[in-house]
Design an enzyme around this catalytic site. Structure first.
Site, PDB file in Angstrom:
ATOM      1  N   ASP A  55     -10.450  -5.549  -0.540  1.00 20.76           N
ATOM      2  CA  ASP A  55      -9.426  -5.118   0.414  1.00 20.76           C
ATOM      3  C   ASP A  55     -10.088  -4.329   1.536  1.00 20.76           C
ATOM      4  O   ASP A  55     -10.828  -3.381   1.287  1.00 20.76           O
ATOM      5  CB  ASP A  55      -8.406  -4.238  -0.322  1.00 20.76           C
ATOM      6  CG  ASP A  55      -7.257  -3.782   0.563  1.00 20.76           C
ATOM      7  OD1 ASP A  55      -7.204  -4.179   1.747  1.00 20.76           O
ATOM      8  OD2 ASP A  55      -6.404  -3.023   0.062  1.00 20.76           O
ATOM      9  N   ASP A  86       0.841  -1.200   0.000  1.00 22.01           N
ATOM     10  CA  ASP A  86       0.000   0.000   0.000  1.00 22.01           C
ATOM     11  C   ASP A  86       0.872   1.244   0.000  1.00 22.01           C
ATOM     12  O   ASP A  86       1.577   1.515   0.980  1.00 22.01           O
ATOM     13  CB  ASP A  86      -0.908   0.026   1.241  1.00 22.01           C
ATOM     14  CG  ASP A  86      -1.968  -1.063   1.192  1.00 22.01           C
ATOM     15  OD1 ASP A  86      -2.724  -1.090   0.204  1.00 22.01           O
ATOM     16  OD2 ASP A  86      -2.033  -1.867   2.140  1.00 22.01           O
ATOM     17  N   SER A  89      -4.636  -6.967   9.064  1.00 21.63           N
ATOM     18  CA  SER A  89      -4.756  -7.175  10.513  1.00 21.63           C
ATOM     19  C   SER A  89      -5.043  -8.626  10.887  1.00 21.63           C
ATOM     20  O   SER A  89      -4.421  -9.186  11.796  1.00 21.63           O
ATOM     21  CB  SER A  89      -5.857  -6.274  11.081  1.00 21.63           C
ATOM     22  OG  SER A  89      -5.571  -4.919  10.851  1.00 21.63           O
TER      23      SER A  89
END
Length: 211
Positions: free
Chosen positions: A172, A32, A195
């Site tokens: 996502d 990212d 996460s």
């Protein structure tokens, strides 16, 4: 199920995640890139990404959450990058951007934010390799999945299947095993997770792959 693992974390160093990913073998390392303009957060420079991804042989999936994605393409094309994904919301000439990415011999994807209508992607589905639907507002890890995203997935998947396109659908944001299963039912081909996977990298990659 294809699995792409984001290395964006507040708790674990990216190089430590990457080392474990090389053992767990997801399909991609999801990078990212944020510029502090398109989204509030700012992430790594190209040199930093090159350094921590050197610990892995896995292909990169580069997600450009930036205002001027064309400025970033060459740097990431020189790495072990398989696909570059840019955001529909920031590009004036979508066809030109698609061609720029393809000129480097890379696959190309388009991502849309939660508030963007899925219909805007229909004209480009025969030109791109991947649609990345954001299940959260981009910029922060650990957000809750927006359940309306499932309808977007179903709609875009139906168009792809009806027209026999080869474009894959990925999602996502807020992905865990339960949400991942719902996304698969809706038609997703690839899950991007951060996460959830970081809690137990080896085991949770296996869980998502086997959904």
């Amino acid at each position: 199920m294809k699995v792409s693992v984001s290395v964006l974390s507040n708790e674990i160093k990216p190089q430590d995640i990457v080392k474990k990913l090389d053992l767990a073998r997801p399909d991609y390392i999801h990078i990212d890139i944020m510029d502090g303009k398109f989204v509030d957060n700012k992430t790594w420079s190209a040199s930093e990404v090159r350094k921590f991804t050197s610990y892995s042989t896995l292909p990169l999936e580069v997600h450009l959450m930036v205002k001027n994605p064309e400025k970033y393409i060459e740097d990431y094309a020189l790495m072990n990058t398989s696909i570059i994904i840019f955001h529909y919301e920031v590009v004036k000439d979508i066809n030109e951007m698609i061609n720029i990415v393809k000129s480097y011999g890379l696959k190309v994807g388009i991502s849309i934010n939660p508030e963007t209508n899925i219909n805007v992607l229909y004209p480009y589905l025969n030109l791109i390799d991947q649609v990345l639907i954001m299940g959260v507002h981009p910029g922060k890890s650990g957000q809750k999945f927006i359940i309306d995203t499932l309808d977007k997935i179903k709609n875009i998947k139906n168009i792809i299947v009806d027209n026999n396109y080869k474009t894959i659908v990925s999602v996502d944001g807020g992905i865990n095993d339960e949400i991942g299963f719902l996304c698969k039912q809706a038609g997703v081909d690839e899950l991007v997770s951060a996460s959830f996977i970081h809690k137990d990298i080896i085991n949770n990659i296996k869980i998502l792959k086997n959904i």
